[in-house]
Design a protein around this motif. Structure first.
Motif, short mmCIF file in Angstrom:
data_model
loop_
_atom_site.label_atom_id
_atom_site.label_comp_id
_atom_site.label_asym_id
_atom_site.label_seq_id
_atom_site.Cartn_x
_atom_site.Cartn_y
_atom_site.Cartn_z
N ALA A 69 0.94 -0.92 0.14
CA ALA A 69 0.03 0.02 -0.02
C ALA A 69 0.92 1.24 -0.06
N VAL A 70 2.15 1.29 -0.08
CA VAL A 70 2.95 2.34 -0.19
C VAL A 70 2.76 3.39 -1.22
N THR A 71 3.13 4.67 -1.02
CA THR A 71 2.66 5.58 -2.27
C THR A 71 3.94 6.37 -2.36
N VAL A 72 4.15 6.98 -3.61
CA VAL A 72 5.16 7.91 -3.73
C VAL A 72 5.13 9.01 -2.57
N GLU A 73 3.99 9.46 -2.42
CA GLU A 73 3.75 10.79 -1.58
C GLU A 73 4.24 10.33 -0.02
N GLY A 74 3.72 9.46 0.32
CA GLY A 74 3.78 8.78 1.54
C GLY A 74 5.45 8.27 1.71
N LEU A 75 5.94 7.74 0.72
CA LEU A 75 7.38 7.45 0.97
C LEU A 75 8.47 8.67 0.89
N LEU A 76 7.96 9.72 0.22
CA LEU A 76 9.09 10.76 0.16
C LEU A 76 8.73 11.74 1.61
N ALA A 77 7.58 11.64 1.94
CA ALA A 77 7.16 12.43 3.24
C ALA A 77 7.96 11.87 4.31
N TYR A 78 7.96 10.35 4.41
CA TYR A 78 8.57 9.56 5.61
C TYR A 78 10.19 10.14 5.48
N ALA A 79 10.67 9.69 4.13
CA ALA A 79 12.30 10.20 3.91
C ALA A 79 12.55 11.67 4.34
N GLY A 80 11.73 12.52 4.00
CA GLY A 80 12.01 14.09 4.26
C GLY A 80 12.04 14.31 5.77
N ASN A 81 11.07 13.81 6.50
CA ASN A 81 10.80 14.06 7.94
C ASN A 81 11.93 13.26 8.87
N ALA A 82 12.21 12.07 8.23
CA ALA A 82 13.33 11.42 9.05
C ALA A 82 14.45 12.44 8.84
N LEU A 83 14.95 12.70 7.63
CA LEU A 83 16.27 13.57 7.55
C LEU A 83 16.04 14.67 8.27
N LEU A 168 10.30 2.80 -8.18
CA LEU A 168 11.01 3.11 -9.26
C LEU A 168 10.66 4.38 -9.91
N ARG A 169 9.23 4.97 -9.62
CA ARG A 169 9.03 6.26 -10.16
C ARG A 169 10.01 7.28 -9.25
N ILE A 170 10.12 7.17 -8.08
CA ILE A 170 10.95 7.89 -7.31
C ILE A 170 12.43 8.03 -7.92
N ALA A 171 12.76 6.78 -8.04
CA ALA A 171 14.08 6.60 -8.78
C ALA A 171 14.42 7.50 -9.86
N ALA A 172 13.45 7.44 -10.88
CA ALA A 172 13.50 8.35 -11.89
C ALA A 172 13.36 9.73 -11.86
N ASP A 173 13.14 10.02 -10.65
CA ASP A 173 13.17 11.54 -10.33
C ASP A 173 14.24 12.04 -9.68
N HIS A 174 15.57 11.60 -10.07
CA HIS A 174 17.02 12.08 -9.74
C HIS A 174 17.48 13.08 -10.60
N PRO A 175 17.25 14.47 -10.15
CA PRO A 175 17.81 15.60 -11.16
C PRO A 175 19.28 15.34 -11.73
N SER A 176 19.35 16.09 -12.91
CA SER A 176 20.78 16.04 -13.40
C SER A 176 21.67 16.86 -12.60
N ARG A 177 20.98 18.01 -11.93
CA ARG A 177 21.66 18.96 -11.07
C ARG A 177 21.26 18.90 -9.78
N PRO A 178 21.92 18.06 -9.09
CA PRO A 178 21.49 18.09 -7.56
C PRO A 178 21.62 19.33 -6.83
N ARG A 179 20.70 19.45 -5.86
CA ARG A 179 20.86 21.08 -4.80
C ARG A 179 22.30 20.73 -4.25
N PRO A 180 22.90 21.70 -4.41
CA PRO A 180 24.44 21.75 -4.11
C PRO A 180 24.76 22.10 -2.40
N GLY A 181 25.64 21.82 -2.08
CA GLY A 181 25.93 22.08 -0.53
C GLY A 181 26.99 21.28 0.00
#
Length: 261
Positions: A69-83, A168-181
Motif C-alpha cells: 500500500a505504499v505511495t510515492v507521496e507517503g514514501l517521500l514524506a517519510y524520508a524527508g521527515n526522517a532527514l 521506481l517512480r522515485i528513482a526516475a526523479d533524480h535531477p541531473s543537477r542535484p541541490r548543491p551544498g
C-alpha cells in the motif's frame, strides 16, 4: 489495515544524549523494517554516531503484505521527515539506504544536498534486473502499476508490482543537477550475485550524482564467493562482522581495517 509496528519492528533511535559531530539516517529495504539494520546501526553508534532508523509506511506491521500500500507521496514524506530529525542529531548528516531504502536515500542526497553530507547505497533498486523485466517494458509498466491502472501482482519474493513501481517512480526523479551544498562522499555496494537489481544502474546513478556534486565516489562489488544475492544486509551476524565493517569503511571512505571509534 493495521499500521502500528509489530513487536520488534518499531523505529530505532540510538543517541548519546546530545548532538554529535556525526549523525546517520538509515533507511531499511522494501518489505523489511528497522530491525534489518540493527547490527549496522549498533556499529555506527559505537563509533560515536547518533543513529536514526525509522520505519517506512506500511512496513513492519502484523498485516501480511501491507507494504503493497505504499505511495510515492507517503514514501517521500517519510524520508524527508526522517532527514529533518536526523539533522537535529549531528553536525554532519549522512544517509544509508538498502534496496528500496537506497532509492529514498539517493533521492534525499540529490534533492536535499544542502543537508546530506554522505550517501551509502546498498543494493539500490533504481531499476530491476533485465532478466526480470525487459528494459523496453520498464517505463510503461512503472506507469501502469504505479498509477494503479493494472491490478497488482505479487512476485516470488513477495514484492508487490504496484509498490515496486512506486519506488521506481522515485528513482526516475533524480535531477541531473542535484541541490548543491553538503554532499561530499558517495558510495555504493552491490553483490555480484544480485539478480534483483540492474547493476549498471546501481553504479551509474550514484556516479552521476557524485560527479554533479563534486563528491568522492567509491563503488564496491561484493565477490561471488561470498554467496550473497540481493539481500546484502541481513547476513550480518554480529557487530564485528566483516560485512558491517566493510559498509562502515565505504561510508567513511576509509581503509577496511578501521581503528576503534
Amino acid at each position: 489495515m493495521a499500521t502500528g509496528a509489530a513487536p520488534g519492528h518499531a523505529d530505532r533511535l540510538l543517541t548519546h544524549g546530545d548532538r554529535r559531530p556525526r549523525a546517520v539516517l538509515m533507511l531499511h529495504g522494501y518489505t523489511h523494517s528497522p530491525a534489518q539494520l540493527d547490527v549496522l546501526a549498533g556499529l555506527f553508534f559505537d563509533r560515536g554516531y547518533n543513529v536514526s532508523v525509522p520505519r517506512a509506511p506500511h512496513h513492519g506491521v502484523a498485516t501480511p503484505g501491507a507494504h503493497a500500500a505504499v505511495t510515492v507521496e507517503g514514501l517521500l514524506a517519510y524520508a524527508g521527515n526522517a532527514l529533518d530529525l536526523a539533522a537535529t542529531l549531528g553536525d554532519e548528516v549522512g544517509v544509508i539506504g538498502v534496496s528500496g531504502g537506497a532509492v529514498l536515500a539517493t533521492w534525499l542526497a540529490a534533492h536535499r544536498g544542502d543537508t546530506v553530507s554522505r550517501l551509502l547505497a546498498l543494493a539500490p533498486l533504481y531499476a530491476p534486473h533485465p532478466g526480470r523485466i525487459p528494459p523496453v517494458l520498464l517505463r510503461p509498466l512503472i506507469r501502469l502499476y504505479g498509477l494503479g491502472l493494472l491490478p497488482d501482482r505479487i512476485d516470488s519474493r513477495g514484492y508487490s508490482y504496484r509498490a515496486v513501481a512506486r519506488y521506481l517512480r522515485i528513482a526516475a526523479d533524480h535531477p541531473s543537477r542535484p541541490r548543491p551544498g553538503a554532499l561530499r562522499h558517495v558510495a555504493v555496494a552491490v553483490s555480484a550475485g544480485d539478480t534483483v537489481v540492474d547493476r549498471r544502474s546501481a553504479f551509474d546513478v550514484p556516479a552521476r550524482l557524485a560527479a554533479a556534486a563534486g563528491a568522492t565516489l567509491v563503488q564496491d562489488t561484493l565477490p561471488a564467493e561470498l554467496g550473497l544475492g540481493h539481500n546484502i544486509v541481513s547476513p550480518i551476524g554480529s557487530a564485528d562482522d566483516a560485512l558491517a565493517r566493510r559498509y562502515l569503511a565505504l561510508y567513511e571512505n576509509t581503509p577496511l581495517d578501521l581503528p576503534p571509534g
